[in-house]
Design an enzyme around this catalytic site. Structure first.
Site, PDB file in Angstrom:
ATOM      1  N   ASP A  40       1.879  17.149   8.431  1.00 35.63           N
ATOM      2  CA  ASP A  40       3.038  17.946   8.803  1.00 35.63           C
ATOM      3  C   ASP A  40       3.373  18.880   7.634  1.00 35.63           C
ATOM      4  O   ASP A  40       3.198  18.523   6.463  1.00 35.63           O
ATOM      5  CB  ASP A  40       4.239  17.036   9.092  1.00 35.63           C
ATOM      6  CG  ASP A  40       5.409  17.807   9.676  1.00 35.63           C
ATOM      7  OD1 ASP A  40       5.572  17.760  10.907  1.00 35.63           O
ATOM      8  OD2 ASP A  40       6.135  18.483   8.914  1.00 35.63           O
ATOM      9  N   HIS A  57       8.361  17.213  15.927  1.00 37.93           N
ATOM     10  CA  HIS A  57       7.180  17.322  15.072  1.00 37.93           C
ATOM     11  C   HIS A  57       6.167  16.224  15.425  1.00 37.93           C
ATOM     12  O   HIS A  57       4.963  16.440  15.372  1.00 37.93           O
ATOM     13  CB  HIS A  57       7.559  17.163  13.592  1.00 37.93           C
ATOM     14  CG  HIS A  57       8.299  18.339  13.025  1.00 37.93           C
ATOM     15  ND1 HIS A  57       8.000  18.885  11.793  1.00 37.93           N
ATOM     16  CD2 HIS A  57       9.318  19.085  13.516  1.00 37.93           C
ATOM     17  CE1 HIS A  57       8.819  19.905  11.548  1.00 37.93           C
ATOM     18  NE2 HIS A  57       9.631  20.033  12.584  1.00 37.93           N
TER      19      HIS A  57
END
Ligand code: UDP
Length: 497
Positions: free
Chosen positions: A119, A14
Protein backbone atom coordinates in the site's frame (compact mmCIF):
# COMPACT_ATOMS: atom_id res chain seq x y z
CA UNK A 1 6.96 -20.18 -8.38
CA UNK A 2 7.55 -16.52 -7.51
CA UNK A 3 6.53 -15.46 -4.02
CA UNK A 4 4.79 -12.07 -3.77
CA UNK A 5 4.12 -10.36 -0.44
CA UNK A 6 1.16 -7.98 -0.12
CA UNK A 7 0.81 -5.28 2.52
CA UNK A 8 -2.68 -3.79 2.81
CA UNK A 9 -3.25 -0.63 4.87
CA UNK A 10 -5.88 -0.18 7.52
CA UNK A 11 -8.90 1.11 5.58
CA UNK A 12 -11.57 -0.95 3.85
CA UNK A 13 -11.22 1.10 0.68
CA UNK A 14 -7.52 0.19 0.53
CA UNK A 15 -7.81 -3.40 1.76
CA UNK A 16 -10.51 -4.68 -0.60
CA UNK A 17 -8.79 -3.73 -3.89
CA UNK A 18 -5.25 -4.77 -2.87
CA UNK A 19 -6.58 -8.17 -1.74
CA UNK A 20 -8.35 -8.43 -5.11
CA UNK A 21 -4.94 -7.97 -6.77
CA UNK A 22 -3.42 -10.66 -4.53
CA UNK A 23 -6.18 -13.07 -5.53
CA UNK A 24 -5.73 -12.26 -9.23
CA UNK A 25 -1.96 -12.72 -9.03
CA UNK A 26 -2.47 -16.11 -7.41
CA UNK A 27 -5.01 -17.21 -10.02
CA UNK A 28 -3.65 -15.73 -13.25
CA UNK A 29 0.07 -15.71 -12.33
CA UNK A 30 0.23 -18.91 -10.29
CA UNK A 31 2.28 -16.95 -7.71
CA UNK A 32 2.63 -17.93 -4.09
CA UNK A 33 1.07 -15.06 -2.16
CA UNK A 34 1.46 -13.93 1.43
CA UNK A 35 -0.77 -11.15 2.75
CA UNK A 36 0.50 -9.52 5.93
CA UNK A 37 -2.00 -7.73 8.15
CA UNK A 38 -3.49 -7.57 11.65
CA UNK A 39 -6.08 -10.06 12.97
CA UNK A 40 -9.16 -7.79 12.76
CA UNK A 41 -8.32 -6.61 9.25
CA UNK A 42 -7.70 -10.21 8.15
CA UNK A 43 -11.32 -11.02 9.01
CA UNK A 44 -12.41 -8.76 6.14
CA UNK A 45 -11.03 -11.11 3.49
CA UNK A 46 -9.89 -14.37 5.08
CA UNK A 47 -12.91 -16.39 3.93
CA UNK A 48 -12.64 -15.29 0.29
CA UNK A 49 -8.94 -16.17 0.05
CA UNK A 50 -9.55 -19.47 1.85
CA UNK A 51 -12.20 -20.30 -0.75
CA UNK A 52 -9.81 -19.42 -3.59
CA UNK A 53 -7.27 -21.82 -2.09
CA UNK A 54 -9.84 -24.57 -1.68
CA UNK A 55 -11.75 -24.15 -4.91
CA UNK A 56 -9.23 -22.68 -7.34
CA UNK A 57 -6.01 -24.14 -5.98
CA UNK A 58 -4.65 -20.64 -5.24
CA UNK A 59 -1.66 -20.48 -2.93
CA UNK A 60 -2.45 -17.60 -0.60
CA UNK A 61 -1.58 -17.42 3.06
CA UNK A 62 -2.47 -14.67 5.50
CA UNK A 63 0.10 -13.82 8.17
CA UNK A 64 -1.33 -11.93 11.10
CA UNK A 65 0.72 -9.61 13.26
CA UNK A 66 -0.77 -8.51 16.57
CA UNK A 67 -1.91 -4.89 16.47
CA UNK A 68 -0.12 -2.92 19.22
CA UNK A 69 -3.34 -1.63 20.78
CA UNK A 70 -1.78 -0.77 24.17
CA UNK A 71 1.10 1.23 22.72
CA UNK A 72 -1.29 3.02 20.36
CA UNK A 73 -3.62 3.86 23.25
CA UNK A 74 -6.57 1.98 21.77
CA UNK A 75 -8.98 -0.63 23.11
CA UNK A 76 -8.52 -4.16 21.77
CA UNK A 77 -10.13 -4.73 18.39
CA UNK A 78 -9.83 -1.20 16.99
CA UNK A 79 -7.44 -1.76 14.10
CA UNK A 80 -9.29 -0.21 11.19
CA UNK A 81 -10.25 3.35 10.39
CA UNK A 82 -13.82 2.31 9.69
CA UNK A 83 -14.24 1.69 13.40
CA UNK A 84 -12.99 5.20 14.20
CA UNK A 85 -15.49 7.82 15.27
CA UNK A 86 -12.92 10.63 15.51
CA UNK A 87 -9.74 11.95 13.93
CA UNK A 88 -7.99 11.30 17.24
CA UNK A 89 -8.70 7.58 16.98
CA UNK A 90 -7.70 7.56 13.30
CA UNK A 91 -4.39 9.11 14.35
CA UNK A 92 -3.92 6.34 16.92
CA UNK A 93 -4.77 3.57 14.44
CA UNK A 94 -2.28 5.04 11.95
CA UNK A 95 0.32 5.35 14.72
CA UNK A 96 -0.29 1.69 15.61
CA UNK A 97 0.45 0.79 12.00
CA UNK A 98 3.73 2.71 12.06
CA UNK A 99 4.72 0.57 15.06
CA UNK A 100 4.19 -2.51 12.92
CA UNK A 101 7.06 -1.56 10.61
CA UNK A 102 9.70 -3.53 12.56
CA UNK A 103 7.75 -6.81 12.92
CA UNK A 104 6.59 -6.55 9.30
CA UNK A 105 10.15 -6.00 8.07
CA UNK A 106 11.34 -8.93 10.12
CA UNK A 107 8.64 -11.20 8.72
CA UNK A 108 9.31 -10.14 5.12
CA UNK A 109 13.04 -10.82 5.54
CA UNK A 110 12.18 -14.32 6.84
CA UNK A 111 9.77 -14.94 3.96
CA UNK A 112 12.39 -13.79 1.44
CA UNK A 113 9.89 -13.01 -1.36
CA UNK A 114 10.67 -12.08 -4.97
CA UNK A 115 8.34 -9.07 -5.02
CA UNK A 116 6.47 -6.70 -2.68
CA UNK A 117 3.14 -5.08 -3.49
CA UNK A 118 2.74 -2.45 -0.81
CA UNK A 119 0.00 0.00 0.00
CA UNK A 120 1.17 3.56 -0.72
CA UNK A 121 1.05 4.29 3.03
CA UNK A 122 4.01 1.99 3.73
CA UNK A 123 6.80 4.05 2.13
CA UNK A 124 9.46 2.14 4.10
CA UNK A 125 8.87 -0.93 1.91
CA UNK A 126 10.94 0.85 -0.76
CA UNK A 127 14.08 0.65 1.39
CA UNK A 128 13.38 -2.96 2.30
CA UNK A 129 12.85 -3.92 -1.35
CA UNK A 130 16.14 -2.23 -2.27
CA UNK A 131 17.90 -4.14 0.53
CA UNK A 132 16.38 -7.43 -0.70
CA UNK A 133 17.03 -6.46 -4.35
CA UNK A 134 13.45 -7.16 -5.36
CA UNK A 135 10.84 -4.97 -7.08
CA UNK A 136 8.39 -3.00 -4.95
CA UNK A 137 5.10 -1.95 -6.52
CA UNK A 138 3.03 0.72 -4.86
CA UNK A 139 -0.71 0.16 -4.77
CA UNK A 140 -2.59 3.44 -5.01
CA UNK A 141 -6.31 2.94 -4.41
CA UNK A 142 -7.43 6.07 -6.25
CA UNK A 143 -6.86 7.25 -9.81
CA UNK A 144 -4.29 8.73 -12.19
CA UNK A 145 -6.09 12.04 -12.56
CA UNK A 146 -5.31 13.15 -9.02
CA UNK A 147 -1.67 12.09 -9.26
CA UNK A 148 -1.24 13.95 -12.55
CA UNK A 149 -3.09 16.97 -11.13
CA UNK A 150 -0.81 17.03 -8.06
CA UNK A 151 2.21 16.96 -10.31
CA UNK A 152 1.07 19.96 -12.34
CA UNK A 153 -0.28 21.86 -9.35
CA UNK A 154 3.03 21.45 -7.53
CA UNK A 155 5.02 22.32 -10.65
CA UNK A 156 3.06 25.30 -12.02
CA UNK A 157 1.04 26.44 -8.96
CA UNK A 158 -1.89 27.82 -11.00
CA UNK A 159 -3.92 27.84 -7.77
CA UNK A 160 -1.58 30.45 -6.29
CA UNK A 161 -2.06 32.78 -9.26
CA UNK A 162 -5.79 33.36 -8.83
CA UNK A 163 -7.20 36.25 -6.83
CA UNK A 164 -9.48 34.24 -4.55
CA UNK A 165 -10.32 30.74 -3.35
CA UNK A 166 -13.40 30.72 -5.55
CA UNK A 167 -11.83 31.82 -8.85
CA UNK A 168 -11.46 28.96 -11.30
CA UNK A 169 -8.07 28.04 -12.79
CA UNK A 170 -7.05 25.49 -15.39
CA UNK A 171 -4.85 22.57 -14.36
CA UNK A 172 -2.27 22.46 -17.16
CA UNK A 173 -1.05 19.28 -18.83
CA UNK A 174 -4.12 17.05 -18.34
CA UNK A 175 -5.90 15.25 -21.19
CA UNK A 176 -9.17 17.03 -20.30
CA UNK A 177 -9.72 20.72 -19.71
CA UNK A 178 -10.09 20.49 -15.94
CA UNK A 179 -10.87 23.68 -14.07
CA UNK A 180 -10.89 23.87 -10.30
CA UNK A 181 -11.09 26.34 -7.45
CA UNK A 182 -8.45 26.74 -4.76
CA UNK A 183 -11.10 25.86 -2.17
CA UNK A 184 -11.40 22.40 -3.78
CA UNK A 185 -7.77 21.33 -3.52
CA UNK A 186 -5.85 19.86 -0.62
CA UNK A 187 -4.48 22.31 1.97
CA UNK A 188 -1.01 20.74 1.79
CA UNK A 189 -0.79 21.83 -1.86
CA UNK A 190 -1.31 25.42 -0.70
CA UNK A 191 0.92 25.57 2.39
CA UNK A 192 2.98 23.35 4.71
CA UNK A 193 0.67 21.40 7.01
CA UNK A 194 1.09 18.57 9.46
CA UNK A 195 0.44 16.15 6.58
CA UNK A 196 3.15 17.57 4.29
CA UNK A 197 6.04 15.37 5.54
CA UNK A 198 3.94 12.21 5.10
CA UNK A 199 2.76 13.27 1.63
CA UNK A 200 6.34 14.04 0.57
CA UNK A 201 7.63 10.74 1.92
CA UNK A 202 4.95 8.84 -0.02
CA UNK A 203 5.73 10.78 -3.21
CA UNK A 204 9.43 10.04 -2.83
CA UNK A 205 8.70 6.34 -2.30
CA UNK A 206 6.50 6.36 -5.40
CA UNK A 207 9.45 7.60 -7.47
CA UNK A 208 11.68 4.83 -6.13
CA UNK A 209 9.08 2.12 -6.83
CA UNK A 210 9.27 -0.31 -9.71
CA UNK A 211 5.82 0.80 -10.74
CA UNK A 212 2.47 1.83 -9.35
CA UNK A 213 -0.76 -0.12 -9.65
CA UNK A 214 -4.15 1.53 -9.98
CA UNK A 215 -7.66 0.16 -9.89
CA UNK A 216 -8.63 2.04 -13.06
CA UNK A 217 -8.58 1.66 -16.82
CA UNK A 218 -7.99 3.71 -19.95
CA UNK A 219 -11.71 3.71 -20.76
CA UNK A 220 -12.37 5.67 -17.58
CA UNK A 221 -9.20 7.76 -17.55
CA UNK A 222 -8.30 8.15 -21.22
CA UNK A 223 -4.73 9.33 -21.68
CA UNK A 224 -4.05 9.83 -17.96
CA UNK A 225 -1.74 6.84 -17.46
CA UNK A 226 0.37 8.07 -20.38
CA UNK A 227 0.63 11.56 -18.88
CA UNK A 228 1.48 10.04 -15.50
CA UNK A 229 4.27 7.90 -16.97
CA UNK A 230 5.68 10.82 -18.95
CA UNK A 231 5.83 13.28 -16.09
CA UNK A 232 6.61 10.94 -13.18
CA UNK A 233 8.90 8.58 -15.08
CA UNK A 234 7.31 5.53 -13.45
CA UNK A 235 5.29 2.74 -15.02
CA UNK A 236 1.61 3.17 -14.20
CA UNK A 237 -0.32 -0.09 -14.34
CA UNK A 238 -4.07 0.17 -14.76
CA UNK A 239 -5.76 -3.14 -14.09
CA UNK A 240 -9.29 -2.17 -13.10
CA UNK A 241 -12.08 -2.46 -12.36
CA UNK A 242 -10.66 -5.23 -10.19
CA UNK A 243 -14.12 -6.32 -9.06
CA UNK A 244 -14.95 -7.40 -12.63
CA UNK A 245 -11.93 -9.72 -12.67
CA UNK A 246 -12.96 -11.04 -9.28
CA UNK A 247 -16.45 -11.76 -10.64
CA UNK A 248 -14.78 -13.99 -13.22
CA UNK A 249 -12.98 -15.88 -10.46
CA UNK A 250 -16.29 -16.38 -8.69
CA UNK A 251 -17.77 -17.72 -11.95
CA UNK A 252 -14.93 -20.21 -12.30
CA UNK A 253 -15.63 -21.33 -8.74
CA UNK A 254 -19.35 -21.79 -9.27
CA UNK A 255 -18.77 -23.64 -12.54
CA UNK A 256 -16.57 -26.09 -10.63
CA UNK A 257 -19.49 -26.67 -8.25
CA UNK A 258 -17.18 -27.63 -5.43
CA UNK A 259 -18.91 -25.48 -2.91
CA UNK A 260 -22.58 -24.82 -2.39
CA UNK A 261 -21.99 -21.82 -0.23
CA UNK A 262 -22.43 -18.46 -1.87
CA UNK A 263 -20.96 -15.54 0.00
CA UNK A 264 -23.27 -13.06 -1.72
CA UNK A 265 -26.41 -14.78 -0.60
CA UNK A 266 -24.99 -15.13 2.91
CA UNK A 267 -24.38 -11.42 2.98
CA UNK A 268 -27.89 -10.76 1.80
CA UNK A 269 -29.50 -12.70 4.67
CA UNK A 270 -29.00 -9.79 7.02
CA UNK A 271 -30.37 -7.41 4.45
CA UNK A 272 -33.47 -9.23 3.29
CA UNK A 273 -35.63 -6.22 4.24
CA UNK A 274 -33.61 -4.11 1.90
CA UNK A 275 -33.88 -6.64 -0.92
CA UNK A 276 -37.62 -7.11 -0.38
CA UNK A 277 -38.13 -3.38 -0.48
CA UNK A 278 -36.01 -2.98 -3.64
CA UNK A 279 -37.95 -5.76 -5.35
CA UNK A 280 -41.11 -3.66 -5.03
CA UNK A 281 -39.61 -0.61 -6.77
CA UNK A 282 -39.68 0.32 -10.44
CA UNK A 283 -36.49 -0.13 -12.49
CA UNK A 284 -34.08 2.85 -12.25
CA UNK A 285 -36.37 4.63 -9.80
CA UNK A 286 -34.42 4.48 -6.52
CA UNK A 287 -31.72 6.91 -5.43
CA UNK A 288 -28.97 5.27 -3.37
CA UNK A 289 -27.30 7.65 -0.90
CA UNK A 290 -24.05 6.66 0.81
CA UNK A 291 -20.86 8.57 1.51
CA UNK A 292 -18.30 5.80 1.85
CA UNK A 293 -16.76 4.15 4.83
CA UNK A 294 -15.73 7.16 6.90
CA UNK A 295 -17.58 10.42 6.24
CA UNK A 296 -19.34 12.01 9.22
CA UNK A 297 -21.68 14.94 8.68
CA UNK A 298 -22.88 17.51 11.20
CA UNK A 299 -26.46 17.21 12.41
CA UNK A 300 -27.32 20.33 10.38
CA UNK A 301 -26.10 18.71 7.19
CA UNK A 302 -27.86 15.43 7.90
CA UNK A 303 -31.09 17.36 8.38
CA UNK A 304 -30.69 19.10 5.01
CA UNK A 305 -30.16 15.75 3.30
CA UNK A 306 -33.25 14.38 5.01
CA UNK A 307 -35.33 17.40 3.99
CA UNK A 308 -34.11 17.13 0.40
CA UNK A 309 -35.00 13.44 0.21
CA UNK A 310 -38.42 14.24 1.60
CA UNK A 311 -38.95 17.05 -0.90
CA UNK A 312 -37.89 15.19 -4.04
CA UNK A 313 -40.43 12.46 -3.43
CA UNK A 314 -38.04 10.02 -5.08
CA UNK A 315 -37.71 6.51 -3.54
CA UNK A 316 -34.36 6.22 -1.78
CA UNK A 317 -32.02 4.08 0.27
CA UNK A 318 -29.98 6.26 2.58
CA UNK A 319 -27.09 4.80 4.53
CA UNK A 320 -26.37 6.85 7.63
CA UNK A 321 -23.27 6.19 9.72
CA UNK A 322 -23.98 5.61 13.36
CA UNK A 323 -23.43 8.99 14.95
CA UNK A 324 -21.12 8.11 17.79
CA UNK A 325 -20.01 10.73 20.22
CA UNK A 326 -16.55 11.98 19.43
CA UNK A 327 -14.15 14.67 20.43
CA UNK A 328 -15.02 16.97 17.55
CA UNK A 329 -18.74 17.03 18.24
CA UNK A 330 -18.82 15.50 21.68
CA UNK A 331 -21.59 17.68 23.03
CA UNK A 332 -24.04 17.13 20.18
CA UNK A 333 -27.22 15.20 20.72
CA UNK A 334 -27.39 12.90 17.74
CA UNK A 335 -31.05 12.06 17.90
CA UNK A 336 -32.66 15.40 17.16
CA UNK A 337 -31.89 16.01 13.52
CA UNK A 338 -34.47 13.77 11.88
CA UNK A 339 -37.36 15.74 10.41
CA UNK A 340 -40.45 14.02 11.85
CA UNK A 341 -42.05 13.60 8.47
CA UNK A 342 -39.16 11.70 7.00
CA UNK A 343 -39.25 8.79 9.38
CA UNK A 344 -42.96 8.83 10.06
CA UNK A 345 -44.45 9.48 6.65
CA UNK A 346 -41.87 8.64 4.08
CA UNK A 347 -40.13 5.71 5.65
CA UNK A 348 -42.89 4.17 7.76
CA UNK A 349 -46.22 5.15 6.22
CA UNK A 350 -45.59 5.71 2.53
CA UNK A 351 -42.63 3.33 2.46
CA UNK A 352 -40.95 5.67 0.00
CA UNK A 353 -37.54 5.22 1.50
CA UNK A 354 -35.26 2.95 3.47
CA UNK A 355 -32.74 4.15 6.00
CA UNK A 356 -29.88 1.82 6.85
CA UNK A 357 -27.95 2.80 9.95
CA UNK A 358 -24.42 1.46 9.83
CA UNK A 359 -22.89 -0.61 7.07
CA UNK A 360 -24.76 -1.48 3.86
CA UNK A 361 -23.98 -4.13 1.23
CA UNK A 362 -23.23 -1.40 -1.28
CA UNK A 363 -22.06 -3.56 -4.17
CA UNK A 364 -25.17 -5.72 -3.94
CA UNK A 365 -27.51 -2.76 -3.65
CA UNK A 366 -25.98 -0.93 -6.62
CA UNK A 367 -26.47 -3.87 -8.89
CA UNK A 368 -30.20 -4.10 -8.25
CA UNK A 369 -32.23 -3.04 -11.29
CA UNK A 370 -34.28 -0.61 -9.17
CA UNK A 371 -31.27 1.63 -8.47
CA UNK A 372 -31.30 4.61 -10.83
CA UNK A 373 -28.76 6.95 -9.26
CA UNK A 374 -26.12 7.19 -6.56
CA UNK A 375 -25.51 10.29 -4.45
CA UNK A 376 -21.84 9.81 -3.58
CA UNK A 377 -18.86 11.63 -2.09
CA UNK A 378 -16.88 10.41 -5.13
CA UNK A 379 -14.73 7.84 -3.31
CA UNK A 380 -12.97 5.97 -6.10
CA UNK A 381 -14.27 2.56 -5.05
CA UNK A 382 -17.83 3.85 -4.93
CA UNK A 383 -17.48 5.38 -8.40
CA UNK A 384 -16.19 2.11 -9.85
CA UNK A 385 -18.86 0.08 -8.11
CA UNK A 386 -21.59 2.28 -9.61
CA UNK A 387 -20.15 2.54 -13.11
CA UNK A 388 -19.49 -1.18 -13.50
CA UNK A 389 -23.25 -1.65 -13.20
CA UNK A 390 -24.16 1.43 -15.24
CA UNK A 391 -25.49 3.58 -12.39
CA UNK A 392 -25.07 7.36 -12.95
CA UNK A 393 -23.90 9.60 -10.15
CA UNK A 394 -24.82 12.70 -8.23
CA UNK A 395 -21.49 14.03 -7.06
CA UNK A 396 -20.79 15.58 -3.68
CA UNK A 397 -17.01 15.56 -3.23
CA UNK A 398 -15.82 16.02 0.34
CA UNK A 399 -12.19 15.17 0.99
CA UNK A 400 -9.07 13.34 -0.18
CA UNK A 401 -8.96 13.17 -4.02
CA UNK A 402 -12.79 13.38 -4.34
CA UNK A 403 -12.82 16.70 -6.21
CA UNK A 404 -10.54 15.51 -9.05
CA UNK A 405 -12.75 12.45 -9.51
CA UNK A 406 -15.82 14.65 -9.68
CA UNK A 407 -14.24 16.72 -12.46
CA UNK A 408 -13.44 13.55 -14.39
CA UNK A 409 -17.03 12.34 -14.10
CA UNK A 410 -18.25 15.71 -15.28
CA UNK A 411 -16.01 15.52 -18.36
CA UNK A 412 -17.25 12.02 -19.15
CA UNK A 413 -20.89 13.04 -18.73
CA UNK A 414 -21.44 10.54 -15.92
CA UNK A 415 -22.47 12.77 -13.04
CA UNK A 416 -24.35 15.85 -11.89
CA UNK A 417 -22.79 17.90 -9.09
CA UNK A 418 -24.57 19.24 -6.02
CA UNK A 419 -22.27 22.28 -6.11
CA UNK A 420 -19.97 21.41 -3.19
CA UNK A 421 -16.73 23.37 -3.56
CA UNK A 422 -14.88 23.21 -0.27
CA UNK A 423 -12.35 20.46 0.47
CA UNK A 424 -12.29 18.97 3.99
CA UNK A 425 -9.01 17.98 5.60
CA UNK A 426 -10.55 14.82 7.06
CA UNK A 427 -13.67 12.72 7.01
CA UNK A 428 -15.43 14.82 9.66
CA UNK A 429 -17.15 17.29 7.37
CA UNK A 430 -16.81 20.95 8.31
CA UNK A 431 -17.35 22.55 4.88
CA UNK A 432 -20.38 24.83 4.54
CA UNK A 433 -23.70 23.01 4.76
CA UNK A 434 -25.08 22.19 1.31
CA UNK A 435 -28.69 23.31 1.59
CA UNK A 436 -31.73 21.20 0.86
CA UNK A 437 -32.56 23.29 -2.23
CA UNK A 438 -29.26 22.52 -3.98
CA UNK A 439 -29.52 18.81 -3.19
CA UNK A 440 -33.11 18.74 -4.39
CA UNK A 441 -32.18 20.32 -7.74
CA UNK A 442 -29.39 17.79 -8.36
CA UNK A 443 -31.55 14.81 -7.36
CA UNK A 444 -34.47 15.91 -9.55
CA UNK A 445 -32.13 16.64 -12.43
CA UNK A 446 -30.91 13.02 -12.47
CA UNK A 447 -33.93 11.11 -11.21
CA UNK A 448 -36.69 12.85 -13.17
CA UNK A 449 -37.01 12.17 -16.87
CA UNK A 450 -35.31 14.85 -18.95
CA UNK A 451 -32.98 15.11 -21.94
CA UNK A 452 -30.03 15.58 -19.59
CA UNK A 453 -30.91 12.65 -17.33
CA UNK A 454 -31.45 10.38 -20.34
CA UNK A 455 -28.04 11.38 -21.69
CA UNK A 456 -26.22 10.73 -18.40
CA UNK A 457 -28.04 7.44 -17.96
CA UNK A 458 -27.05 6.35 -21.48
CA UNK A 459 -23.43 7.37 -20.85
CA UNK A 460 -23.35 5.34 -17.65
CA UNK A 461 -24.73 2.25 -19.41
CA UNK A 462 -22.16 2.65 -22.17
CA UNK A 463 -19.35 3.05 -19.64
CA UNK A 464 -20.46 -0.18 -17.94
CA UNK A 465 -20.02 -1.99 -21.24
CA UNK A 466 -16.62 -0.41 -21.82
CA UNK A 467 -15.43 -1.37 -18.34
CA UNK A 468 -16.56 -4.93 -18.90
CA UNK A 469 -14.72 -4.94 -22.23
CA UNK A 470 -11.56 -3.69 -20.52
CA UNK A 471 -11.43 -6.78 -18.32
CA UNK A 472 -12.23 -9.28 -21.06
CA UNK A 473 -9.52 -11.18 -22.93
CA UNK A 474 -7.60 -8.67 -25.05
CA UNK A 475 -9.21 -5.71 -23.22
CA UNK A 476 -7.00 -2.87 -21.97
CA UNK A 477 -6.92 -3.91 -18.31
CA UNK A 478 -6.64 -7.59 -19.12
CA UNK A 479 -3.56 -6.90 -21.26
CA UNK A 480 -2.07 -4.78 -18.47
CA UNK A 481 -2.70 -7.46 -15.86
CA UNK A 482 -1.04 -10.15 -17.96
CA UNK A 483 1.92 -7.86 -18.78
CA UNK A 484 2.37 -6.98 -15.11
CA UNK A 485 2.37 -10.64 -14.12
CA UNK A 486 4.92 -11.38 -16.85
CA UNK A 487 7.13 -8.54 -15.63
CA UNK A 488 7.11 -9.93 -12.10
CA UNK A 489 7.94 -13.41 -13.39
CA UNK A 490 10.85 -12.01 -15.42
CA UNK A 491 12.21 -10.13 -12.41
CA UNK A 492 11.93 -13.21 -10.21
CA UNK A 493 13.67 -15.35 -12.82
CA UNK A 494 16.48 -12.79 -13.26
CA UNK A 495 17.05 -12.65 -9.51
CA UNK A 496 17.14 -16.41 -9.11
CA UNK A 497 19.57 -17.05 -11.99
N1 UDP B 1 -18.95 0.52 1.72
C1 UDP B 1 -19.92 -0.43 1.91
N2 UDP B 1 -20.98 -0.13 2.69
C2 UDP B 1 -21.13 1.06 3.30
C3 UDP B 1 -20.14 2.04 3.09
C4 UDP B 1 -19.08 1.74 2.29
O1 UDP B 1 -19.84 -1.55 1.38
O2 UDP B 1 -22.13 1.27 3.99
C5 UDP B 1 -17.78 0.20 0.88
C6 UDP B 1 -18.00 0.63 -0.55
O3 UDP B 1 -18.66 -0.38 -1.28
C7 UDP B 1 -16.58 0.90 -1.03
C8 UDP B 1 -15.87 1.36 0.23
O4 UDP B 1 -16.64 0.91 1.33
O5 UDP B 1 -15.98 -0.29 -1.50
C9 UDP B 1 -15.73 2.86 0.29
O6 UDP B 1 -14.67 3.25 -0.52
P1 UDP B 1 -14.62 4.62 -1.28
O7 UDP B 1 -13.32 4.64 -2.01
O8 UDP B 1 -15.81 4.82 -2.10
O9 UDP B 1 -14.67 5.72 -0.15
P2 UDP B 1 -13.86 5.93 1.24
O10 UDP B 1 -14.52 5.10 2.24
O11 UDP B 1 -12.43 5.54 0.99
O12 UDP B 1 -14.01 7.39 1.49
Amino acid sequence: MAHVVFLPYTMNSHITPIVHIARLFAFYGGFKITIITTPKNALLFQSSVDKDCLELGSKISVKKIKFPADEAGLPDGVENIIASPSMEIVGKVCYGFTLLQKPMEQLIRQLNPQCIVSDMFFPWTVDLAEELKIPRYSFQPANFIHQCAWHFLKGYTPHMKVASDSERFLIPGLPHEIKMKRSEIEDFLIEETGFSPMVNENLEAELRSYGIIHNTCSELEPGYAEVYEKVRGRKGWHIGPLSLFINKLECVKSSKEISNSNSSSETWKGYSDCLNWLEKQEPNSVLYVNFGSMVRFSNDQLREIALALEATNCPFIWVVREQEKNQEDGENDHSDWWPNDLKENIVKKNKKGLIIQGWAPQVLILKHRAIGGFLTHCGWNSILEALTVGVPLITWPLFSENFYSEKLLEQLGLGIGVGADVWNSGFIVSSPVVPKEKLEVAVKCLMCDSKKSREIRANAKLMAQKLKGATEEGGSSHLQLIALIEEIKRCAFKNSS
